[in-house]
Design an enzyme around this catalytic site. Structure first.
Site, PDB file in Angstrom:
ATOM      1  N   CYS A 172       0.868  -1.175   0.000  1.00 52.30           N
ATOM      2  CA  CYS A 172       0.000   0.000   0.000  1.00 52.30           C
ATOM      3  C   CYS A 172       0.911   1.233   0.000  1.00 52.30           C
ATOM      4  O   CYS A 172       1.821   1.326   0.831  1.00 52.30           O
ATOM      5  CB  CYS A 172      -0.896  -0.005   1.238  1.00 52.30           C
ATOM      6  SG  CYS A 172      -1.849   1.526   1.426  1.00 52.30           S
ATOM      7  N   ASP A 195      -0.184  -5.944   0.404  1.00 49.36           N
ATOM      8  CA  ASP A 195      -1.462  -6.275  -0.222  1.00 49.36           C
ATOM      9  C   ASP A 195      -1.263  -7.569  -0.996  1.00 49.36           C
ATOM     10  O   ASP A 195      -0.277  -7.719  -1.725  1.00 49.36           O
ATOM     11  CB  ASP A 195      -1.905  -5.166  -1.178  1.00 49.36           C
ATOM     12  CG  ASP A 195      -2.340  -3.913  -0.447  1.00 49.36           C
ATOM     13  OD1 ASP A 195      -3.011  -4.041   0.591  1.00 49.36           O
ATOM     14  OD2 ASP A 195      -2.023  -2.813  -0.918  1.00 49.36           O
TER      15      ASP A 195
END
Length: 148
Positions: free
Chosen positions: A50, A57
């Site tokens: 992120c 992620d």
């Protein structure tokens, strides 16, 4: 007789690069350019960061394409996708960049990228983007309407 492919990654010791690098992608000549196979590639272990929180992620990336003159070499694709591991980018941006890099490399008849990312904060993000040459625009539109 097999033509000289001049591939750098396949069969070589694998140096893993942890920052986004499109130069890792390699292609080889399509042995059957007169056919229109829809090729599906699936990466179940895609990871990026992120860009705001630097938290990882996780997602599954689906790439489908109809080749023209070139096809992507799968080990180079694996290394390329792995290069996102420490790259800070939103899901949608990752998917768009993957599509643009592959279109630049392959110049395919059709290409789509779909990301199925793990939920964060209760919201799953599933971006889809596709590309087609003029003769495949109708196919592109139908795929877009039926995207997951």
């Amino acid at each position: 007789m097999t033509p000289e492919l001049n591939l750098k990654s396949l069969g070589a010791k694998t140096p893993y690069i942890f920052e986004y690098n499109s130069d890792l992608l390699e292609a080889f000549p399509n042995p059957n350019p007169n056919l229109d196979p829809l090729i599906t590639l699936e990466c179940k272990e895609f990871t990026s960061l992120c860009p705001i929180t630097s938290q990882p992620d996780f997602g599954v990336i689906f790439i489908r394409y109809i080749p023209k003159d070139k096809m992507v070499e799968s080990k180079s694709l694996k290394l390329y996708l792995f290069s996102y591991r420490n790259h800070g980018s939103f899901h949608e941006s990752c998917i768009n960049t993957i599509l643009l890099d592959l279109v630049q490399l392959l110049e395919p008849k059709y290409l789509e990228v779909y990301g199925d990312f793990a939920s964060r904060g209760g919201i799953a993000i599933k971006p889809f983007v596709n590309y087609a040459i003029k003769e495949y625009q109708e196919f592109k539109e139908k795929r877009l309407l039926n995207a997951k």
